[in-house]
Write an enzyme that holds these catalytic residues in place. Structure first.
Site, mmCIF file in Angstrom:
data_model
loop_
_atom_site.group_PDB
_atom_site.id
_atom_site.type_symbol
_atom_site.label_atom_id
_atom_site.label_comp_id
_atom_site.label_asym_id
_atom_site.label_seq_id
_atom_site.Cartn_x
_atom_site.Cartn_y
_atom_site.Cartn_z
ATOM 1 N N LYS A 1 44.748 32.148 40.125
ATOM 2 C CA LYS A 1 45.248 33.353 40.840
ATOM 3 C C LYS A 1 45.261 33.529 42.104
ATOM 4 O O LYS A 1 43.850 33.239 42.650
ATOM 5 C CB LYS A 1 45.149 34.726 40.036
ATOM 6 C CG LYS A 1 45.833 36.031 40.219
ATOM 7 C CD LYS A 1 45.251 37.060 39.554
ATOM 8 C CE LYS A 1 46.110 38.398 39.855
ATOM 9 N NZ LYS A 1 45.558 39.359 38.932
ATOM 10 N N SER B 1 49.451 41.644 36.792
ATOM 11 C CA SER B 1 49.559 41.275 37.954
ATOM 12 C C SER B 1 49.518 39.843 38.039
ATOM 13 O O SER B 1 49.970 39.235 38.966
ATOM 14 C CB SER B 1 48.787 41.866 39.111
ATOM 15 O OG SER B 1 47.296 41.769 38.768
ATOM 16 N N SER C 1 45.838 43.196 33.698
ATOM 17 C CA SER C 1 46.648 42.011 34.544
ATOM 18 C C SER C 1 46.743 40.557 33.822
ATOM 19 O O SER C 1 47.383 39.694 34.287
ATOM 20 C CB SER C 1 46.406 41.973 35.862
ATOM 21 O OG SER C 1 46.911 43.090 36.476
HETATM 22 N N1 GLN Z 1 49.023 47.028 36.188
HETATM 23 C C1 GLN Z 1 47.534 47.913 36.662
HETATM 24 C C2 GLN Z 1 47.676 48.034 37.822
HETATM 25 O O1 GLN Z 1 48.559 48.215 38.503
HETATM 26 C C3 GLN Z 1 46.573 46.877 36.386
HETATM 27 C C4 GLN Z 1 46.439 45.800 37.375
HETATM 28 C C5 GLN Z 1 45.519 44.903 37.294
HETATM 29 O O2 GLN Z 1 44.995 44.607 36.003
HETATM 30 N N2 GLN Z 1 44.894 44.088 38.113
HETATM 31 O O3 GLN Z 1 46.778 48.877 38.413
#
Ligand code: GLN
Length: 484
Positions: free
Chosen positions: A79, A154, A178
């Site tokens: 990532k 994400s 994510s």
């Molecule tokens: N979807 C969640 C957010 O937008 C989690 C994102 C993540 O785990 N990096 O904060």
């Protein structure tokens, strides 16, 4: 056989027996990237020459008789919020578009020490804020099962790469789901380890009390392999745990007899796709059929978790993102004085969702509102943790949905932040409490994958992996890997 379709452990055996070379394997995956990437757009940076050189090096070492790590020669995607020395680490943000770190994240060092081949850096929601990978400043990533749908986020680039055959394994990060959400949406195994199990050194910080790095893989065995390689104490991350690191593969016994599994009702939220709820319940029945003692249970404070998360995570994000000031590194847009320069830099460097988080976070931390929002959210976090502590007196594992729906259409939620945030309702709880969570493919609904989420007490990765392994072995469908 397309080598790009193999799991890491399958490829590892073929490599060890010298039936294939690391270069052949890497070339097969790079070919797949060539074929699929124009549709999927999983990557921000692909490193074909470096990957081939790393593969050749593994082949040379094997030929010289060295005994190598099981992940040696395995093509891996990272990532793009994991720092890579000498290689752009953008966080899918204009702010870091040209940022080249001076050092590797600890997980990158550990994977390199194991001999993995680094293919490149994958797309994400800007600074990992989002649930669909559509908030990337560059382009959205498509779901390999259906390119009109999101891959989840994400870590959507990492998930899409593994699901499309554009990487054998990948790393993601998980602050509120994510890793697990994209695993569910892309038919993969995703593991968010216990807070502190894996060093976060070199992970670009989002919510420092929530962030963890973990694997996205095609099966549970690969998740165990990768976790064994990246876990462990690190002097560079004071939150990393000094617990010994087991060989997690040894936990993979396909047996859940006598295991106590709780099913908290609160996770079957209002508005959940009934087919998803049914699939998860069938998955739980399957675990019972395998000999687990399954019982319904209740975690009453679950309903406050999403609201608490969307106070704590933006608060921490607003503090962490203060470092992007146009001075130290990253983008700078000049102005007539320092304040003007900072204003212009942030205006140009951050996308709309990141700005929203900074504003929410700054607001909830400000004098007068701190007690009403941030402090309260932290108290809710304690209540959530206490619910879990109570539950784990009676259960070894909790089995829950990963998300209320399957993958949704690209564009369908970007205009509606609350709809996007609701995607995370089943995943944010474990980050709030610092627990491990494992997602394992469970069913296909209308041709799309759904992941069963298994939650455990801190440090219970072995139990989760064993449960996930037993579940996986009992399934009669396997991840369709190429989505074609
Ligand atoms: N979807 C969640 C957010 O937008 C989690 C994102 C993540 O785990 N990096 O904060």
């Amino acid at each position: 056989m397309n080598l790009a379709e193999l799991t890491a452990h399958e490829a590892s055996e073929l490599l060890a027996r010298r039936e294939i070379s690391a270069l052949e394997l890497t070339n097969a995956v790079l070919d797949q990237i060539d074929r699929r990437e124009s549709t999927i757009r999983a990557y921000i940076t692909v490193l074909p020459e470096q990957a081939r050189e790393q593969a050749r090096e593994i082949d040379r070492r094997r030929a010289a008789g060295e005994s190598l790590h099981p992940l040696a020669g395995i093509p891996t995607a990272l990532k793009d919020n994991l720092s890579t020395q000498g290689i752009c680490t953008t966080c899918a943000s204009r702010m870091l578009e040209n940022y080249i770190p001076q050092y590797n994240a600890t997980v990158v060092e550990r994977l390199r020490a194991a001999g993995t081949v680094i293919l490149g850096k994958t797309n994400l929601d800007e600074f990992a804020m989002g649930s669909s990978t559509e908030f990337s400043a560059f382009y959205p990533t498509a779901n390999p099962w259906d390119p009109s749908l999101v891959p989840g986020g994400s870590s959507g680039g990492s998930a899409a790469a593994v699901a499309a055959g554009e990487a054998i394994v990948a790393l993601g990060s998980d602050t509120g789901g994510s890793i697990r959400l994209p695993a569910s949406f892309c038919g993969l195994v995703g593991l968010k380890p216990t807070y502190g199990r894996v060093s976060r050194y070199g992970l670009v910080a989002f919510g420092s009390s929530l962030d963890q790095i973990g694997p996205l893989t095609r099966d549970v065995t690969d998740a165990a392999l990768v976790l064994s390689a990246i876990a462990g104490h690190d002097l560079n991350d004071s939150t990393s745990l000094a617990w010994p690191v087991p060989d997690y593969r040894r936990a993979l016994i396909p047996d859940v007899k006598g295991l106590r599994i709780g099913v908290p009702q609160e996770y079957f939220v209002e508005g959940m796709d009934p087919d998803v709820a049914r699939a998860i319940r069938q998955g739980v029945d399957q675990l019972a059929a395998l000999g687990a003692a399954v019982e319904e249970t209740s975690l009453p404070n679950t309903k406050y978790a999403l609201a608490a998360y969307y106070i704590v995570a933006p608060a921490e994000a607003s503090a962490n993102l203060a470092r992007y000031d146009g001075v130290k590194y990253g983008l700078r847009v000049d102005g007539h004085d320092v304040m003007d320069m900072m204003d212009k830099t942030r205006e140009a460097g951050f996308g709309p969702e990141v700005k929203r988080r900074i504003m929410i976070g700054t607001y909830t931390l400000s004098a007068g509102y701190y007690d009403a929002y941030y402090l309260r959210a932290q108290k809710v976090r304690t209540l959530i943790k206490q619910d879990f502590d109570q539950a784990f007196k009676n259960f070894d594992v909790l089995a829950v949905p990963t998300a209320p729906t399957v993958a949704f259409p690209l564009g369908s939620r970007i205009e509606d932040p609350v709809a996007m945030y609701l995607t995370d309702v089943c995943t944010v709880t474990v980050n709030a409490a610092g627990l491990p969570g494992l997602v394992v493919p469970c069913a296909l609904i209308r041709g799309l994958p759904v992941g069963l989420q298994l939650l455990g007490a801190p440090g219970s990765e072995e139990i989760l992996l064993r449960t996930g392994f037993a579940f996986e072995q009992s399934q009669d469908w396997r991840t369709r890997r190429f989505g074609e």
